[in-house]
Design an enzyme around this catalytic site. Structure first.
Site, mmCIF file in Angstrom:
data_model
loop_
_atom_site.group_PDB
_atom_site.id
_atom_site.type_symbol
_atom_site.label_atom_id
_atom_site.label_comp_id
_atom_site.label_asym_id
_atom_site.label_seq_id
_atom_site.Cartn_x
_atom_site.Cartn_y
_atom_site.Cartn_z
ATOM 1 N N TYR A 38 0.828 -1.206 0.000
ATOM 2 C CA TYR A 38 0.000 0.000 0.000
ATOM 3 C C TYR A 38 0.860 1.253 0.000
ATOM 4 O O TYR A 38 1.904 1.301 0.647
ATOM 5 C CB TYR A 38 -0.894 0.049 1.253
ATOM 6 C CG TYR A 38 -1.938 -1.025 1.327
ATOM 7 C CD1 TYR A 38 -2.689 -1.374 0.219
ATOM 8 C CD2 TYR A 38 -2.185 -1.674 2.532
ATOM 9 C CE1 TYR A 38 -3.675 -2.347 0.310
ATOM 10 C CE2 TYR A 38 -3.170 -2.654 2.635
ATOM 11 C CZ TYR A 38 -3.905 -2.985 1.516
ATOM 12 O OH TYR A 38 -4.877 -3.941 1.608
ATOM 13 N N ARG A 228 -6.390 6.724 -8.588
ATOM 14 C CA ARG A 228 -5.518 5.697 -8.047
ATOM 15 C C ARG A 228 -6.097 4.343 -8.431
ATOM 16 O O ARG A 228 -7.261 4.239 -8.782
ATOM 17 C CB ARG A 228 -5.377 5.802 -6.531
ATOM 18 C CG ARG A 228 -6.659 5.526 -5.772
ATOM 19 C CD ARG A 228 -6.445 5.656 -4.261
ATOM 20 N NE ARG A 228 -5.567 4.619 -3.756
ATOM 21 C CZ ARG A 228 -5.994 3.448 -3.282
ATOM 22 N NH1 ARG A 228 -7.270 3.163 -3.235
ATOM 23 N NH2 ARG A 228 -5.135 2.548 -2.838
HETATM 24 C C1 HEM Z 1 -12.553 9.340 -0.506
HETATM 25 C C2 HEM Z 1 -13.022 8.308 -1.088
HETATM 26 C C3 HEM Z 1 -12.741 6.896 -0.643
HETATM 27 C C4 HEM Z 1 -13.684 5.991 -0.281
HETATM 28 C C5 HEM Z 1 -15.195 6.223 -0.230
HETATM 29 C C6 HEM Z 1 -12.993 4.770 0.071
HETATM 30 C C7 HEM Z 1 -13.624 3.621 0.514
HETATM 31 C C8 HEM Z 1 -12.992 2.459 0.848
HETATM 32 C C9 HEM Z 1 -13.655 1.296 1.359
HETATM 33 C C10 HEM Z 1 -15.148 1.213 1.660
HETATM 34 C C11 HEM Z 1 -12.729 0.323 1.537
HETATM 35 C C12 HEM Z 1 -12.971 -1.075 2.064
HETATM 36 C C13 HEM Z 1 -12.716 -1.120 3.535
HETATM 37 C C14 HEM Z 1 -13.234 -2.407 4.164
HETATM 38 O O1 HEM Z 1 -12.531 -3.423 4.074
HETATM 39 O O2 HEM Z 1 -14.346 -2.384 4.727
HETATM 40 C C15 HEM Z 1 -11.459 0.873 1.123
HETATM 41 C C16 HEM Z 1 -10.267 0.184 1.103
HETATM 42 C C17 HEM Z 1 -9.045 0.795 0.826
HETATM 43 N N1 HEM Z 1 -8.823 2.121 0.547
HETATM 44 FE FE1 HEM Z 1 -10.229 3.537 0.268
HETATM 45 N N2 HEM Z 1 -11.654 4.937 -0.092
HETATM 46 C C18 HEM Z 1 -11.456 6.231 -0.528
HETATM 47 C C19 HEM Z 1 -10.250 6.798 -0.825
HETATM 48 C C20 HEM Z 1 -9.032 6.186 -0.679
HETATM 49 C C21 HEM Z 1 -7.782 6.811 -0.979
HETATM 50 C C22 HEM Z 1 -7.580 8.230 -1.485
HETATM 51 C C23 HEM Z 1 -6.813 5.916 -0.721
HETATM 52 C C24 HEM Z 1 -5.334 6.194 -0.901
HETATM 53 C C25 HEM Z 1 -4.389 5.664 -0.298
HETATM 54 C C26 HEM Z 1 -7.481 4.678 -0.282
HETATM 55 C C27 HEM Z 1 -6.849 3.495 0.053
HETATM 56 C C28 HEM Z 1 -7.480 2.302 0.350
HETATM 57 C C29 HEM Z 1 -6.791 1.026 0.515
HETATM 58 C C30 HEM Z 1 -5.305 0.786 0.374
HETATM 59 C C31 HEM Z 1 -7.786 0.074 0.796
HETATM 60 C C32 HEM Z 1 -7.573 -1.438 0.961
HETATM 61 C C33 HEM Z 1 -7.942 -2.049 -0.368
HETATM 62 C C34 HEM Z 1 -7.545 -3.492 -0.598
HETATM 63 O O3 HEM Z 1 -6.463 -3.923 -0.201
HETATM 64 O O4 HEM Z 1 -8.306 -4.198 -1.281
HETATM 65 N N3 HEM Z 1 -8.815 4.897 -0.266
HETATM 66 N N4 HEM Z 1 -11.649 2.181 0.708
#
Ligand code: HEM
Ligand code: FES
Lengths: 358, 316
Positions: A38, A228
Site C-alpha cells: 500500500y 488511483r
Molecule cells: C474518498 C473516497 C474513498 C472511499 C469512499 C474509500 C472507501 C474504501 C472502502 C469502503 C474500503 C474497504 C474497507 C473495508 O474493508 O471495509 C477501502 C479500502 C481501501 N482504501 Fe479507500 N476509499 C477512498 C479513498 C481512498 C484513498 C484516497 C486511498 C489512498 C491511499 C485509499 C486506500 C485504500 C486502501 C489501500 C484500501 C484497501 C484495499 C484493498 O487492499 O483491497 N482509499 N476504501
C-alpha cells in the site's frame, strides 16, 4: 474508439462475461513493479495513461450495457445498495451534471445532453442510446426524474460511486451507489468518516497512508481530479461481491483448482477517481471496476509474469484481508509455468500492441 | 470539467459605493465557466506595470452560474496593490487570467440553521450563501456590521435573504454577540467573515458560550494557494541553477528547464518526489515528511514546498 457492446453478457449464474482482445490490451494493470505494498498512489487524472482505460474522465467500454443490467438486478433484490443522506441533494445534481457532460462529450454517438440553461430550474434533455433512454427534466427538480438524480445517473454508468461530504476536516461517506464492491457494505459504512471506513485495512494506517491521503483530499481542487488503482481478486467474473450476497459467491473460493484457475480466478482492478464537486463542495469517488481472468491477463506476457511475482511476494496480511488465502496456492501454480524469471520493464503498460492468437 | 486556469474578459465594472467596485467577468472565448459553490473564490492574476498581484476574491454570483462570475473589490486605503489596480486600471474588455474556483469556506450541509455574521466587505462570501440557502429552503440568518450609510449597498444580492439584520456603531445599533449566540437553536452552524477583530470576538464569544469548534467557521484566504517568495534552486548533480518564480512550485520550475524529477500526486502526499537538501533551509508545506525529518532539514518535497533561504542546493 468505436464501442461494440456485448449486451448478453452475465456477471452471475452462467458467468458469460469475457474480454475482447482490445479490452485485454486496454486493461488498467495495477503493478508497476514485482512487489506490491500500500502507498499513497494518487496521481492527477489526466487524459493519458499507460492504457486506454485511463484516458477519459469516465470510461465506458464493451461491457457497459451488461453492467447496467447487472446493477439493476442487484438493486431489485436489495434497494439499500443505493443510499443518499438528505443533505446530499446538491451533490446529487453535481454528480448528474458531471457524468452527463463528460459522457456526452467523450461518447457523442452514444449520449447527448441538451440544455436550455445551466442554473437550477433549466430544462435539460438527456439521451442515452445504448440503453434506449430519452429524458426531459428540470435541472434541480428531483420530481422531474423517475428517481433521485444520483440514482438516476449512476444506473446509467459503469462502476460504483460514493459521495463524501467534507466537514470537520474529514470526509463522510454520505451517499453511495454500490453494487460491485470488493466485499464491503454501504449499509454498514454510510455516514462513517475516512478513518472509520478504512478501519479494517491492514498495515496502511500504521504506515501513515490514510492520514496523508486524507490531508491531500481535503485540498482537492475543482477541475483537478486525481486517480488511483486498487485491486483484489474474485472467483468468476462477478460484480456483486458484497457481504450481503456472500452466500452466492463466498463458497466459490473453495472451487479453485490448478486446472481451472485460469478461467475462474479474476484480477479485479478498481480505477478510482476523485472529483471535487462544484456546487456542493463534496467529493465524488467513482470506483470503476475492471475484471479479467488470469488466463486473459496472461496473454500479455509481461502481466502474467508480474502477477505471478506480486502474488508470490504478497504480505500475508494483504492476502488475508483481500480474501485470497484459500485459492492463492492454486493460482500461483497456474501462473508459475508462465514466469521465466526474466527481468521486466517497470511500469504498467502491456508493452505489446497485439495479442498472440490463442 | 478539467483545468487549472481560466481566461476571463471583464464585462462591466460598476462602483456600488465610494470604495467598492463590482466587477462582472465572463469566459474570454464566450463559453461556459465552471460552476462554483457558495463560499467559493477565484484568484485573479492582476498584471500591473511593475509587478503582478494574485488576489483571491469571493464569488458573489449565484452558485452554479456558468455565464458570468461576479466579484466585489474593496479599495484598500493607502494601498498600491491589487485592489488599487482593480479600481484604477481595470476596464471592460480587459483580459484576465484566473484560477478555477476554490473553496475553503463552504457551508456545512448538515447544519439545521446557518447563522452568518459579516463585517464590512466580509459580507461577500455570504451573498452566495444566501442564494444557496434560499434555493434549498435552508434556515438561515445574516447579521451585518457596517457603516449606517452602507446598509443598502448589497441589497441587490440579498433579496432572497430570509432574516437580514444590520448593525452599526451607534447606541442601540451595535451587535450584541453573546446575546445573539444565546438565542440559537440546536444544530446551528456559525460563520464569521470580517476584520480580524470581529472574527476573534465572535470565535471567542462562541467558545465562551460552549459552542463546539466544529460548528464555528471563519473565512481565511490563502492557505490553499501555492506560490510565495521567489528563490533559487541549484541542482547539484546536473549542475543547473533554477529560478523558482513566485507563482510556480519548485517542481514546476525544475520541469520548466527540462530537468526530470520524479513525482506522482503533485500535492505533497505520496512521497515520490522526495529530494535531498544539501544546503539552504526548506519551507515545508507537504503532508509526507514527519516532524523529525522536517527538523532535520535534509529532505524536501518539491511539488509543494519552497525555501526559507534565498537558495537551496538539491541532490538532484
Ligand atoms: C474518498 C473516497 C474513498 C472511499 C469512499 C474509500 C472507501 C474504501 C472502502 C469502503 C474500503 C474497504 C474497507 C473495508 O474493508 O471495509 C477501502 C479500502 C481501501 N482504501 Fe479507500 N476509499 C477512498 C479513498 C481512498 C484513498 C484516497 C486511498 C489512498 C491511499 C485509499 C486506500 C485504500 C486502501 C489501500 C484500501 C484497501 C484495499 C484493498 O487492499 O483491497 N482509499 N476504501
Ligand atoms: S509528488 Fe507526491 S509528494 Fe510530491
Amino acid at each position: 474508439m468505436s464501442l461494440v457492446f456485448k449486451p448478453e453478457e452475465t456477471f452471475r449464474g452462467d458467468y458469460t462475461y469475457r474480454n475482447s482482445d482490445a479490452a485485454i490490451l486496454r486493461f488498467p494493470f495495477p503493478f508497476p513493479e514485482d512487489r506490491y505494498m500500500y502507498s499513497v498512489n494518487i496521481e492527477p487524472h489526466v487524459r493519458s495513461g499507460p492504457t486506454d482505460a485511463f484516458c477519459r474522465p469516465f470510461d465506458i467500454d464493451e461491457h457497459y450495457i451488461a453492467e447496467c443490467r447487472d446493477r439493476a438486478l442487484t438493486l431489485e433484490q436489495d434497494p439499500g445498495r443505493c443510499q443518499v443522506l438528505p443533505h446530499m441533494m446538491t451533490a446529487q445534481w453535481d454528480t448528474l451534471e458531471l457524468l452527463m457532460e463528460n459522457m456526452a462529450a467523450d461518447y457523442p454517438e452514444q449520449f447527448s445532453l441538451t440544455k436550455e440553461g445551466d442554473v437550477f430550474g433549466s430544462r435539460w434533455t438527456w439521451i442515452n442510446r445504448p440503453l434506449g433512454i430519452e429524458q426531459q427534466f428540470i435541472f434541480g427538480d428531483p420530481d422531474t426524474l423517475p428517481c433521485e438524480p444520483f440514482e438516476y445517473i449512476t444506473r446509467q454508468a459503469q462502476g460504483d460511486f460514493a459521495i463524501c461530504d467534507q466537514r470537520e476536516d474529514n470526509l463522510y461517506l454520505d451517499a453511495g451507489m454500490i453494487t460491485s464492491q470488493a466485499d464491503w457494505s454501504l449499509e454498514f459504512n454510510v455516514g462513517m468518516n475516512f478513518m472509520e471506513w478504512h478501519g479494517p485495512v491492514p498495515l496502511a494506517h500504521q504506515a501513515g497512508v490514510f492520514e496523508r491521503a486524507l490531508k491531500y483530499l481535503l485540498m482537492l481542487r475543482l477541475g483537478q481530479p486525481v486517480r488511483r488503482l486498487n485491486w483484489t481478486m474474485s472467483i468468476n467474473p462477478r460484480l456483486d461481491t458484497s457481504p450481503e450476497s456472500y452466500p452466492a459467491w463466498g463458497p466459490d473460493r473453495a472451487s479453485v483448482t490448478v486446472e481451472n484457475a485460469g478461467g475462474k480466478v479474476h484480477l479485479r482492478v478498481e480505477l478510482q477517481t476523485l472529483w471535487r464537486l462544484p456546487r456542493s463542495n463534496a467529493i465524488l469517488f467513482p470506483i470503476r471496476c475492471f475484471l479479467i481472468s488470469i488466463e486473459e491477463l496472461a496473454r500479455v506476457p509481461k502481466w502474467g509474469k508480474r502477477l505471478h511475482r506480486v502474488l508470490s511476494s504478497l504480505p500475508p496480511e494483504l492476502a488475508e484481508y483481500k480474501g485470497l488465502t484459500r485459492y492463492l496456492p492454486a493460482t500461483l501454480a497456474w501462473l508459475a509455468p508462465l514466469d521465466d524469471g526474466a527481468e521486466l520493464a517497470t511500469g504498467t503498460g502491456p508493452d505489446i500492441t497485439e495479442l498472440a492468437p490463442v | 470539467m478539467i483545468g487549472e486556469t481560466l481566461e476571463l474578459t471583464v464585462v462591466a465594472v460598476d462602483d456600488i459605493a465610494p470604495s467598492l467596485r463590482h466587477v462582472r467577468l465572463a469566459a474570454a472565448d464566450g463559453g461556459q465557466l465552471p460552476p462554483a459553490a457558495a463560499g467559493a473564490n477565484i484568484q485573479l492574476r492582476l498584471q500591473g506595470e511593475a509587478r503582478t498581484w494574485r488576489n483571491a476574491y469571493s464569488l458573489i454570483s449565484q452558485p452554479g452560474r456558468r455565464d458570468e462570475y461576479e466579484i466585489i473589490v474593496r479599495r484598500v486605503p493607502e494601498s498600491r496593490g491589487g485592489s488599487a489596480f482593480v479600481h484604477e486600471v481595470l476596464k471592460p474588455g480587459d483580459r484576465l487570467v484566473a484560477s478555477w474556483p476554490g473553496n475553503l469556506f463552504a457551508p456545512q450541509r448538515t447544519a439545521r440553521h446557518h447563522l452568518m455574521i459579516a463585517g464590512g466587505i466580509g459580507i461577500t462570501p455570504f451573498l452566495s450563501y444566501v442564494a444557496d440557502f434560499a434555493h434549498n429552503g435552508t434556515s438561515h440568518a445574516l447579521h451585518v456590521c457596517c457603516r449606517e450609510s452602507e446598509t443598502g449597498t448589497f441589497a441587490p444580492w440579498l433579496q432572497a435573504c430570509g432574516d437580514l439584520n444590520y448593525y452599526w456603531d451607534a447606541d442601540g445599533h451595535r451587535l450584541d454577540i453573546p446575546a445573539l449566540l444565546a438565542q440559537q437553536p440546536a444544530g446551528t452552524h456559525l460563520y464569521v467573515c470580517g476584520p480580524a477583530a470581529l472574527n476573534d470576538e465572535v470565535i471567542q464569544a462562541a467558545a465562551d458560550a460552549g459552542w463546539p469548534a466544529s460548528h464555528v467557521h471563519c473565512e481565511h484566504f490563502g492557505a490553499a494557494l501555492s506560490g510565495g517568495t521567489p528563490f533559487t534552486a541549484f541542482l547539484s548533480r546536473s549542475g543547473i541553477e533554477v529560478e523558482v518564480g513566485e507563482s510556480e512550485s519548485l517542481l514546476e520550475a525544475i520541469e520548466r528547464i527540462g530537468a526530470t524529477a520524479p513525482c506522482l500526486c503533485r500535492g505533497g502526499a505520496c512521497g515520490v518526489c522526495v529530494t535531498g537538501v544539501l544546503e539552504g533551509e526548506p519551507e515545508h508545506r507537504d503532508h509526507y515528511l514527519g516532524a523529525a525529518e522536517r527538523e532535520g532539514g535534509q529532505l524536501i518535497m518539491p511539488c509543494v514546498s519552497r525555501a526559507r533561504s534565498a537558495r537551496l542546493v538539491l541532490d538532484l
